[in-house]
Design an enzyme around this catalytic site. Structure first.
Site, PDB file in Angstrom:
ATOM      1  N   LYS A 114       0.724  -1.211   0.055  1.00  0.00           N
ATOM      2  CA  LYS A 114       0.134  -0.087   0.031  1.00  0.00           C
ATOM      3  C   LYS A 114       0.877   1.364  -0.074  1.00  0.00           C
ATOM      4  O   LYS A 114       0.505   2.217  -0.594  1.00  0.00           O
ATOM      5  CB  LYS A 114      -0.871   0.013   1.273  1.00  0.00           C
ATOM      6  N   LYS A 197      -8.667  -9.195  -9.726  1.00  0.00           N
ATOM      7  CA  LYS A 197      -9.696  -9.020  -8.721  1.00  0.00           C
ATOM      8  C   LYS A 197     -10.618  -8.094  -8.839  1.00  0.00           C
ATOM      9  O   LYS A 197     -10.081  -6.906  -9.347  1.00  0.00           O
ATOM     10  CB  LYS A 197      -9.030  -9.069  -7.318  1.00  0.00           C
ATOM     11  N   LYS A 200     -12.627  -1.876  -5.979  1.00  0.00           N
ATOM     12  CA  LYS A 200     -13.067  -0.458  -5.769  1.00  0.00           C
ATOM     13  C   LYS A 200     -11.878   0.204  -6.500  1.00  0.00           C
ATOM     14  O   LYS A 200     -11.968   1.540  -6.976  1.00  0.00           O
ATOM     15  CB  LYS A 200     -13.460   0.195  -4.630  1.00  0.00           C
TER      16      LYS A 200
HETATM   17  P1  ADP Z   1     -11.241  -3.573  -2.384  1.00  0.00           P
HETATM   18  O1  ADP Z   1     -10.384  -4.726  -3.075  1.00  0.00           O
HETATM   19  O2  ADP Z   1     -12.301  -3.432  -3.397  1.00  0.00           O
HETATM   20  O3  ADP Z   1     -10.426  -2.563  -1.898  1.00  0.00           O
HETATM   21  P2  ADP Z   1     -11.697  -4.454   0.135  1.00  0.00           P
HETATM   22  O4  ADP Z   1     -10.379  -4.700   0.467  1.00  0.00           O
HETATM   23  O5  ADP Z   1     -12.022  -3.215   1.068  1.00  0.00           O
HETATM   24  O6  ADP Z   1     -12.168  -4.429  -1.249  1.00  0.00           O
HETATM   25  O7  ADP Z   1     -12.325  -5.875   0.834  1.00  0.00           O
HETATM   26  C1  ADP Z   1     -13.494  -5.966   1.486  1.00  0.00           C
HETATM   27  C2  ADP Z   1     -13.743  -7.427   1.890  1.00  0.00           C
HETATM   28  O8  ADP Z   1     -14.132  -7.934   0.362  1.00  0.00           O
HETATM   29  C3  ADP Z   1     -12.733  -8.146   2.218  1.00  0.00           C
HETATM   30  O9  ADP Z   1     -13.049  -9.249   3.163  1.00  0.00           O
HETATM   31  C4  ADP Z   1     -12.051  -8.777   0.851  1.00  0.00           C
HETATM   32  O10 ADP Z   1     -11.611 -10.186   1.195  1.00  0.00           O
HETATM   33  C5  ADP Z   1     -13.502  -8.918   0.164  1.00  0.00           C
HETATM   34  N1  ADP Z   1     -13.214  -8.884  -1.319  1.00  0.00           N
HETATM   35  C6  ADP Z   1     -12.906  -7.685  -2.111  1.00  0.00           C
HETATM   36  N2  ADP Z   1     -12.767  -7.830  -3.197  1.00  0.00           N
HETATM   37  C7  ADP Z   1     -13.144  -9.270  -3.593  1.00  0.00           C
HETATM   38  C8  ADP Z   1     -13.144 -10.056  -4.842  1.00  0.00           C
HETATM   39  N3  ADP Z   1     -12.951  -9.420  -5.675  1.00  0.00           N
HETATM   40  N4  ADP Z   1     -13.693 -11.150  -4.739  1.00  0.00           N
HETATM   41  C9  ADP Z   1     -13.966 -11.688  -3.321  1.00  0.00           C
HETATM   42  N5  ADP Z   1     -13.782 -11.118  -2.052  1.00  0.00           N
HETATM   43  C10 ADP Z   1     -13.325  -9.913  -2.275  1.00  0.00           C
HETATM   44 NA    NA Z   2      -8.249  -3.662  -0.873  1.00  0.00          NA
END
Ligand code: ADP
Ligand code: NA
Length: 330
Positions: A114, A197, A200
């Site tokens: 990050k 993946k 956001k």
């Molecule tokens: P992002 O990757 O969009 O920033 P976050 O890191 O805030 O999302 O993830 C919040 C939750 O959602 C976590 O528990 C993460 O493992 C799950 N998550 C995020 N993206 C995915 C994805 N593409 N497939 C499955 N689980 C996901």
């Molecule tokens: Na994330």
């Protein structure tokens, strides 16, 4: 309550959760309400480890809570709260900071990733100590299980290390938690780039399915999902990542097995799968959006649910913090 205690947090850093968040995390939260004594929080203190606009943070925190409720979290079956409403998180976070080695914290790979993205100089100390606040989040509730993705495994290891260290130095205080990594959890990929993946933070929102977007917009994203030049609907993550992603989403939303779906779409081609999935998603998301709007339209009820959640959480957190303070010599 004889059920194992579960604790998990989700950040309020976007105005909508996306389908990956729902299928990969929130759906498991909902299921664990029936098997665990579950504590779920919107982690606004974690969100400020990167710059946040105050009004946006406040709005996104409410939005996150409304979506969690709309997805099926039931305040009578779990404890749902906002992290900053329970001051014990920051307090225990400080104690844990003071027993963590600098080198140990420096080995956390998520900070390396990050901070590299932000430029090492603009990354905050808060981002650096983020995993230690997460340790406090978990230990405050004496959690047994922490439902997280594979990327969080290192942070759960740190939690166990610090809990053991504290217990060893100051006497038994904290329960040692285990990561609850759901293996069959749906990993959802970007509809335009099925090797990345769904996130956001994706460079383009074209393949990102936000739950609060107009259903029409999402339906179009499903219909124009990137696949391959073959025509056979078959689950093959290497050769057919796009089709496999669509099959996983279909299976997760309808409860139909992948093999059964392959049979169902035999001889029908990709178009049928995409069109059906667009409809299935819209049918699922429409009531979800309505429920979210109901919670947002009644901020008093929402705030009072969250206040009650914070009160329930605090009863547990305060007891743990008092014990930790006492053990440490305060
Ligand atoms: P992002 O990757 O969009 O920033 P976050 O890191 O805030 O999302 O993830 C919040 C939750 O959602 C976590 O528990 C993460 O493992 C799950 N998550 C995020 N993206 C995915 C994805 N593409 N497939 C499955 N689980 C996901
Ligand atoms: Na994330």
């Amino acid at each position: 309550n004889q059920r194992p205690r579960a604790l998990s947090g989700i950040q309020p850093t976007a105005s909508s959760f996306h389908l990956g968040n729902y299928l990969g995390a929130i759906r498991q939260y909902v299921a664990m309400q029936d098997t665990h004594d579950a504590f779920y929080m919107v982690v606004d203190l974690h969100a400020i480890t990167v710059p946040q606009d105050p009004a946006t943070l406040r709005a996104n925190t409410r939005l996150a809570a409304a979506q969690l409720l709309a997805a099926g979290l039931d305040p009578d079956r779990c404890t749902l709260f906002v992290q900053s409403h329970v001051p014990e998180h920051a307090q225990l976070g400080w104690l844990m900071n003071c027993i963590t080695g600098f080198g140990e914290a420096s080995r956390m790979t998520q900070f390396k990733d990050k901070s590299a993205r932000q430029g090492a100089d603009s990354a905050t100390v808060g981002l650096f100590t983020y995993p230690i606040l997460q340790v406090a989040d978990i230990l405050l509730y004496q959690a047994d299980a922490v439902p997280v993705g594979e990327d969080q495994r290192q942070h759960i290891e740190l939690t166990r290390d610090l809990a053991e260290r504290f217990n060893g130095r100051f006497g038994a205080t904290f329960n040692l938690p285990a990561a609850h990594i759901v293996r069959e959890v749906a990993k959802i990929y970007d509809l335009q780039d099925p090797t990345a993946k769904m996130s956001k933070s994706a460079a383009s929102a074209k393949g990102l399915v936000n739950l609060l977007d107009e259903p029409k917009v999402s339906a179009k994203k499903f219909r124009s999902a990137v696949t391959d030049t073959d025509t056979v609907v078959r689950y093959d993550e290497t050769e057919k990542p796009g089709i496999s992603n669509l099959l996983r989403i279909h299976s997760a939303l309808t409860g139909t097995g992948i093999a059964e779906l392959e049979e169902q779409y035999a001889g029908k081609g990709y178009g049928a799968l995409k069109t059906d999935l667009a409809e299935i998603f819209v049918a699922w998301v429409t009531p979800f959006r309505e429920r979210t709007q109901e919670y947002l339209g009644d901020p008093e009820t929402l705030d009072s649910l969250l206040a009650k959640g914070a009160e329930k959480a605090r009863a547990v957190a305060a007891e743990t913090l008092a014990l930790a303070y006492d053990r440490m010599g305060f």
